[in-house]
Structures are given as structure tokens and as C-alpha cells.
Design an enzyme around this catalytic site. Sequence first.
Site, short mmCIF file in Angstrom:
data_model
loop_
_atom_site.label_atom_id
_atom_site.label_comp_id
_atom_site.label_asym_id
_atom_site.label_seq_id
_atom_site.Cartn_x
_atom_site.Cartn_y
_atom_site.Cartn_z
N HIS A 163 10.73 -7.26 148.99
CA HIS A 163 9.22 -7.48 149.56
C HIS A 163 8.56 -8.13 148.42
O HIS A 163 7.89 -9.30 148.30
CB HIS A 163 8.48 -6.45 150.05
CG HIS A 163 7.05 -6.41 150.47
ND1 HIS A 163 6.61 -6.86 151.71
CD2 HIS A 163 5.97 -6.58 149.51
CE1 HIS A 163 5.14 -6.69 151.63
NE2 HIS A 163 4.92 -6.78 150.44
N GLU A 164 8.56 -7.41 147.13
CA GLU A 164 7.84 -7.97 145.96
C GLU A 164 8.48 -9.22 145.37
O GLU A 164 7.75 -10.12 144.77
CB GLU A 164 8.01 -6.85 145.01
CG GLU A 164 7.19 -5.47 145.31
CD GLU A 164 5.86 -5.61 145.89
OE1 GLU A 164 4.95 -6.43 145.38
OE2 GLU A 164 5.30 -4.82 146.66
N HIS A 167 7.10 -12.07 147.30
CA HIS A 167 5.84 -12.44 146.66
C HIS A 167 6.35 -13.51 145.08
O HIS A 167 5.52 -14.23 145.30
CB HIS A 167 5.12 -11.25 146.05
CG HIS A 167 4.38 -10.39 146.99
ND1 HIS A 167 3.71 -11.01 148.24
CD2 HIS A 167 4.12 -9.12 147.31
CE1 HIS A 167 3.29 -10.32 149.01
NE2 HIS A 167 3.62 -8.92 148.67
N HIS A 173 1.42 -12.18 151.99
CA HIS A 173 1.69 -11.24 153.25
C HIS A 173 1.79 -11.94 154.41
O HIS A 173 1.07 -13.05 154.74
CB HIS A 173 0.73 -10.13 153.30
CG HIS A 173 0.98 -9.16 152.22
ND1 HIS A 173 -0.06 -8.61 151.45
CD2 HIS A 173 2.15 -8.38 151.65
CE1 HIS A 173 0.54 -7.82 150.46
NE2 HIS A 173 1.78 -7.71 150.58
ZN LIG Z 1 3.14 -7.32 149.36
#
Ligand SMILES: [Zn+2]
Length: 263
Positions: A163-164, A167, A173
Site C-alpha cells: 500500500h505504501e 503511494h 487512496h
Molecule cells: Zn495510504
Amino acid sequence: MKTIGLLSVCVLLVAIRQTSSLPAPSALPQPPVPPRSSLSNQMLESIINPNGTQLECNAIEEDIPNIRSGLIPIRYRWQNLNAFIDPAYSINERTLINNAMYRLAQVLPCVRFGIWPIGSTPTGDYVHIRKLSGCSAVVGKQGGSQHMSLQSPGCMSMGTIMHEMIHALGFFHEQSRPDRDDFVTIRLQNVQPGTEHNFNKYSSSQVSTFNVGYDQQSIMHYGSTAFSSNGQPTIVARNGGPIGSTGDLRQSDILKLKRMYNC
Ligand SMILES: [Zn+2]
């Protein structure tokens, strides 16, 4: 306040960018140079099964959106996404970070992922992964050293690390998409005061959906009670379905990544 602090850290790291020419980061999945330590060998060869991992830190996550940068400009994308993992991480933690990057490297064969060996001095553009407070990352390539926090143990899962990393690859998101109100309802009355910015929505001039449908179980989607002040939902699906990441990449996530990077 924390966001400002982390931004300051990021700016500082950029300012003190290293210029030495120590070994290049080893690439995933094929290292360009023999790793300097057996640890790196081990990291490059080990792969774990991410099935069953869960996002553990939705509630403490605090990302740093750079709204002006958006995601559409090519300059925020990586050709070589190298990470420098703080020495404070254990061998097992480094391996887990490696495995999450390896998984993304398989999805994005046109991006060269690498990890700087232990003891090396990173140069160029890289993600500096440290054990700070919570799980957070700057969105998109910024140039030089850029911030990522993976608190241990709270952020130490395949799903959270990917997830990071996504980014860092350039995605906000899922619930920040311009079309999110067609699919979910944000209940601001249940959001902790002062954290409302985590539910910001971006315009179509700032971010692209890459023509992939909204996925309320994207790895980039908050859970239903993220930043809740009272245990009540802060995000509700209009179709009544489940909300939040399953802890692994979804087909929608893979498709968006491939389209952003033309892989
Ligand atoms: Zn996030």
C-alpha cells in the site's frame, strides 16, 4: 501537526541528498551487482505468500498528499524505484519489505526495483524507509530522498508495505478518486476531529482513474472505520458491500499500476 513535521523531514532529506558513489542498489528480481552481504542474497531470493495478510494500520495512517503534484505528470513516475531501508529494521523485516517490492516488481516489469545494500550510502532518487510513527508515504517520485514510514510491528505486513509503495509509485487512496461519491458515502460526523483531511477528494485534473472502475476493496482503500472517533463507520458503500483492502493486490490495482506505467 504531524504532517507538517513529516514534510519537514522529507524536505530535509532532499536537502542533504548524498553524492558519494558507493555500490548501486541491487535490483529486484535480478541484482546487477553481487550483494555485499549474505543478507542481501537472502533477501533477493526469498518470496513469501502474501495470502491472508491484513492491513493493520488504517487507523493510524497519515499520508502526505502533495496536491499540487497530482499524479498525471510523467515526472512523478519512477524508472528505477530504489529503497534505502533503515538499519533499525531486523533481517525478517527487511525480507518482508523486499518481498512486497518483489511482488510489485512482478506486476511492473518495466520498473526496475532495487534495495540499497546494508552499509551503503544511497544516492539519486530513492525511498527512505524508516520506523517513524504510523504508516505513511509521499505520493509519486519527488526527487532525491523521499519519506516512507513503516512503523514496526503495526505496518509490517505485505498488504501495508505494498500500500505504501503504491503511494510512492504515484497513487492516492481509492476513496480520494473524483468519482468516489458515486460508490461510497463519507460520514464525517464519525471522523476524529482534525483528521478530516484524510477523506479529501481530488479532482480529475489532479488524478487519473486510468479508466479502471472504482474498487471498494482496493489495496488503496481505507477500511470502513478508518479514523473513526466512535467506532461507527466513516465510510459506507452505497451498494452495501464490504469496504477496505483484503491485504493483497486486486486485479483493479494491478491494472491501474500497469496503465500508469505503461507496463
Ligand atoms: Zn495510504
